[in-house]
Design an enzyme around this catalytic site. Structure first.
Site, PDB file in Angstrom:
ATOM      1  N   ARG A   4     -12.197   5.387   2.737  1.00 46.64           N
ATOM      2  CA  ARG A   4     -12.524   6.098   2.912  1.00 46.64           C
ATOM      3  C   ARG A   4     -12.900   5.803   4.755  1.00 46.64           C
ATOM      4  O   ARG A   4     -13.162   6.562   6.065  1.00 46.64           O
ATOM      5  CB  ARG A   4     -13.756   6.967   2.792  1.00 46.64           C
ATOM      6  CG  ARG A   4     -13.142   8.091   1.288  1.00 46.64           C
ATOM      7  CD  ARG A   4     -14.677   8.074   0.216  1.00 46.64           C
ATOM      8  NE  ARG A   4     -15.189   6.374   0.015  1.00 46.64           N
ATOM      9  CZ  ARG A   4     -15.381   6.856  -1.445  1.00 46.64           C
ATOM     10  NH1 ARG A   4     -16.417   7.765  -2.011  1.00 46.64           N
ATOM     11  NH2 ARG A   4     -15.941   5.516  -1.957  1.00 46.64           N
ATOM     12  N   ASP A  12     -22.784  -1.984  -0.006  1.00 39.65           N
ATOM     13  CA  ASP A  12     -22.723  -0.701   1.062  1.00 39.65           C
ATOM     14  C   ASP A  12     -23.852  -0.181   1.714  1.00 39.65           C
ATOM     15  O   ASP A  12     -23.946   1.233   1.944  1.00 39.65           O
ATOM     16  CB  ASP A  12     -21.491  -0.064   0.692  1.00 39.65           C
ATOM     17  CG  ASP A  12     -21.022   1.195  -0.268  1.00 39.65           C
ATOM     18  OD1 ASP A  12     -22.150   0.417  -0.611  1.00 39.65           O
ATOM     19  OD2 ASP A  12     -19.932   2.253  -0.616  1.00 39.65           O
TER      20      ASP A  12
HETATM   21  C1  UD1 Z   1     -20.613   4.216  -6.172  1.00 37.49           C
HETATM   22  C2  UD1 Z   1     -20.930   4.444  -7.514  1.00 37.49           C
HETATM   23  C3  UD1 Z   1     -21.469   5.425  -7.694  1.00 37.49           C
HETATM   24  C4  UD1 Z   1     -22.800   5.834  -6.927  1.00 37.49           C
HETATM   25  C5  UD1 Z   1     -22.282   5.230  -5.697  1.00 37.49           C
HETATM   26  C6  UD1 Z   1     -24.147   5.086  -4.711  1.00 37.49           C
HETATM   27  C7  UD1 Z   1     -19.424   2.983  -9.234  1.00 37.49           C
HETATM   28  C8  UD1 Z   1     -18.016   3.941 -10.378  1.00 37.49           C
HETATM   29  N1  UD1 Z   1     -19.766   4.527  -9.160  1.00 37.49           N
HETATM   30  O1  UD1 Z   1     -19.446   4.837  -6.222  1.00 37.49           O
HETATM   31  O2  UD1 Z   1     -22.438   6.424  -9.206  1.00 37.49           O
HETATM   32  O3  UD1 Z   1     -23.458   7.102  -7.042  1.00 37.49           O
HETATM   33  O4  UD1 Z   1     -21.256   3.587  -5.826  1.00 37.49           O
HETATM   34  O5  UD1 Z   1     -23.430   4.760  -3.380  1.00 37.49           O
HETATM   35  O6  UD1 Z   1     -20.145   2.907  -9.349  1.00 37.49           O
HETATM   36  N2  UD1 Z   1     -16.510  -3.296  -4.637  1.00 37.49           N
HETATM   37  C9  UD1 Z   1     -16.458  -4.177  -5.634  1.00 37.49           C
HETATM   38  N3  UD1 Z   1     -14.666  -4.519  -6.398  1.00 37.49           N
HETATM   39  C10 UD1 Z   1     -13.892  -2.713  -7.000  1.00 37.49           C
HETATM   40  C11 UD1 Z   1     -14.499  -2.169  -6.594  1.00 37.49           C
HETATM   41  C12 UD1 Z   1     -15.866  -1.388  -5.554  1.00 37.49           C
HETATM   42  O7  UD1 Z   1     -16.392  -5.430  -5.223  1.00 37.49           O
HETATM   43  O8  UD1 Z   1     -12.484  -3.418  -6.958  1.00 37.49           O
HETATM   44  C13 UD1 Z   1     -17.966  -2.616  -4.352  1.00 37.49           C
HETATM   45  C14 UD1 Z   1     -17.439  -1.922  -3.059  1.00 37.49           C
HETATM   46  O9  UD1 Z   1     -17.353  -3.186  -2.120  1.00 37.49           O
HETATM   47  C15 UD1 Z   1     -18.713  -1.399  -2.792  1.00 37.49           C
HETATM   48  C16 UD1 Z   1     -19.095  -1.054  -3.753  1.00 37.49           C
HETATM   49  O10 UD1 Z   1     -18.751  -1.746  -4.865  1.00 37.49           O
HETATM   50  O11 UD1 Z   1     -19.280  -2.150  -1.319  1.00 37.49           O
HETATM   51  C17 UD1 Z   1     -19.341  -0.033  -4.907  1.00 37.49           C
HETATM   52  O12 UD1 Z   1     -17.487   1.018  -4.513  1.00 37.49           O
HETATM   53  P1  UD1 Z   1     -17.596   2.170  -3.528  1.00 37.49           P
HETATM   54  O13 UD1 Z   1     -16.221   1.889  -3.639  1.00 37.49           O
HETATM   55  O14 UD1 Z   1     -18.226   2.265  -2.468  1.00 37.49           O
HETATM   56  O15 UD1 Z   1     -18.343   3.147  -4.986  1.00 37.49           O
HETATM   57  P2  UD1 Z   1     -18.992   4.450  -5.308  1.00 37.49           P
HETATM   58  O16 UD1 Z   1     -17.569   5.239  -4.990  1.00 37.49           O
HETATM   59  O17 UD1 Z   1     -19.303   4.939  -3.830  1.00 37.49           O
HETATM   60 CA    CA Z   2     -20.343   3.527  -1.778  1.00 41.42          CA
END
Ligand code: UD1
Ligand code: CA
Length: 462
Positions: free
Chosen positions: A17, A104
């Site tokens: 995003r 993040d």
């Molecule tokens: C996530 C939560 C959501 C919460 C939100 C708060 C999940 C499924 N959802 O959603 O409930 O309200 O954060 O900010 O967890 N990442 C990895 N590997 C991956 C995918 C993600 O390391 O395969 C890391 C990303 O770099 C990021 C973090 O995990 O720093 C969260 O991922 P992101 O895609 O931002 O999750 P949200 O959709 O924000």
């Molecule tokens: Ca996030």
């Protein structure tokens, strides 16, 4: 004493995003990558270990964040649950309680994390999570509670029903798990959801299903747990961080005339009784002394200013400015410049790699590059060092008390002796001995009645 927490930061995602070539966690807030800010906070907790899950742009992340962390590669980013799964084989027997959080969420404070940790340890849960009620819950996972108020699970917005979307309480992505309970649950989660990912949030539901104890800790300040997924949220986080930084300096005795229009990066230091006017950017490792007056419209980067320095509408990079100096308006001070005490750099003046001695003045429209200027020197308006011959740079030395006439050109290398004077408009190619006048100028010719004669040629028209 309780075994300290082991920390796992999830930073492998691309951050789609953001629409960026830079991995999301490297986007900067007030001068620092968001992941760096978070790691600095986490280190304040003195964790047992700090594991970083990286994947998208892994090399760039490693290079920016540097050594000192245990990096774990999540080759394919199959979701937050999957990111945790890949850490399992790197865990040691003493990694009993795991603080797991998204990379993040950089605004979270040490106080909050400490309070949350105490809460988890006192209540002895299998897992704990931070929840919040932001003004706009969109994008976050919603917290599901049963009729008695206990947490049942988390539903991601994409997978939520209409009623679930209306829930205001959301998941901050900061958890503490008993390690053994967590990995037991992770074995049961699938990727049958809108995104086709393994969600870490599903581990909470599984834990509850299996009779585990899940605790929720509500944050009173939703700004602390703002997740940054878009440029819009990045700007919001910058605004919050900027406000925190400015409030800190005001509490230390610095006047910030309009904190909404003043941008101070995280590592800057400012002494008390300094006044900062709007549209000022203080960047990098800049240090500002006591009782300075900075701005409006200044950008000062990696520079050191002594006390009582005044800077208006100017740009200063990698410079040292001593006590009582005056800079601007509209000066550009480039790297390697040292302005000594009580010296003055005035309007439309550029200095590069130049030493300006105590009490010396370059008041108007000048360029001094690679110059060594002594004390109490006066440089007349429009004077310029011709320091570059197209191949290499050469030095101009102007000794103490020299008086430089307006529009002098110094064809470097050249030396102006102590107390010497240059005639206005001279191109100085040879050294001027002390106390002498150096002048290089064709004699002026006045042509009598020139105008009248010319109009005769043009048919009488003036
Ligand atoms: C996530 C939560 C959501 C919460 C939100 C708060 C999940 C499924 N959802 O959603 O409930 O309200 O954060 O900010 O967890 N990442 C990895 N590997 C991956 C995918 C993600 O390391 O395969 C890391 C990303 O770099 C990021 C973090 O995990 O720093 C969260 O991922 P992101 O895609 O931002 O999750 P949200 O959709 O924000
Ligand atoms: Ca996030």
């Amino acid at each position: 004493m309780e075994n300290p927490l082991s920390v796992i930061v999830l930073a492998a995602g691309e951050g789609v995003r953001m629409r960026s070539g830079l991995p999301k966690v490297l986007h900067r807030l007030c001068g620092k990558p968001m992941l760096r800010i978070l790691l600095d906070t986490l280190e304040g907790l003195s964790p047992r270990r700090l594991l970083l899950v990286i994947g998208h742009g892994a090399d760039m992340v490693k290079e920016t964040i540097g050594p000192g962390y245990e990096y774990i590669l999540q080759e394919e980013q199959l979701g937050t649950g999957h990111a945790v799964m890949v850490t399992e084989k790197f865990l040691e027997p003493d990694d009993v309680n795991l603080l797991i959080m998204a990379g993040d969420v950089p605004l979270v404070t040490k106080d909050t994390l400490e309070g949350f940790t105490r809460f988890f340890l006192e209540k002895r849960g299998d897992a704990a999570l931070i929840t919040m009620e932001p003004e706009d819950p969109s994008g976050y996972g919603r917290i599901l509670r049963d009729s008695s108020g206990e947490v049942r699970g988390i539903v991601e917005e994409e997978d939520a029903s209409r009623e679930e979307i209306a829930i205001k309480e959301v998941n901050a992505s900061i958890y503490i798990f008993r390690r053994e309970a967590l990995f037991r649950c992770l074995r049961h989660i699938g990727r049958d959801n809108r995104k086709g990912e393994y969600y870490l949030t599903d581990a909470i539901r599984e834990l509850v299903k299996g009779g585990g104890k899940v605790l929720a800790w509500k944050s009173t300040d939703p700004t602390e747990v703002l997740g940054i997924n878009s440029r819009d949220q990045l700007a919001e986080a910058v605004r919050i961080m900027q406000k925190r930084i400015n409030q800190h300096w005001m509490s230390q005795g610095v006047t910030i005339v309009d904190p909404r229009q003043t941008y101070i990066e995280m590592d800057v230091q400012i002494e008390r009784d300094t006044i900062i006017h709007p549209f000022t950017f203080l960047k990098g490792s800049t240090k500002i002394g006591e009782a300075c007056e900075i701005g409006p419209f200044c950008r000062i980067q990696n520079s050191i200013l002594g006390k009582d320095v005044v800077v208006e509408e100017s740009v200063i990079r990698e410079c040292v400015i001593d006590e009582g100096a005056r800079i601007g308006p509209y000066a550009s001070l480039r790297p390697g410049t040292h302005v000594s005490s009580r010296a003055k750099v005035g309007t439309f003046v550029e200095l590069k790699n130049t030493q300006l001695g105590r009490g010396s003045k370059v008041p108007h429209l000048s360029y001094m590059g690679d110059a060594l200027i002594g004390e109490d020197v006066n440089i007349g308006a429009g004077s310029i060092t011709c320091n570059y011959d197209g191949v290499s740079k050469h030095q101009t030395v102007i000794e103490d008390e020299a008086f430089i006439g307006s529009d002098t050109m110094f064809i470097a290398p050249v030396r102006i002796g102590k107390g010497a004077v240059t005639g206005a408009g001279s191109a100085i190619t040879k050294d001027v001995p002390p106390e002498s006048l150096g002048v290089e100028r064709a004699e002026q010719r006045n042509i009598k009645d020139w105008r009248k004669r010319r109009s005769g040629e043009q048919g009488g028209k003036r």
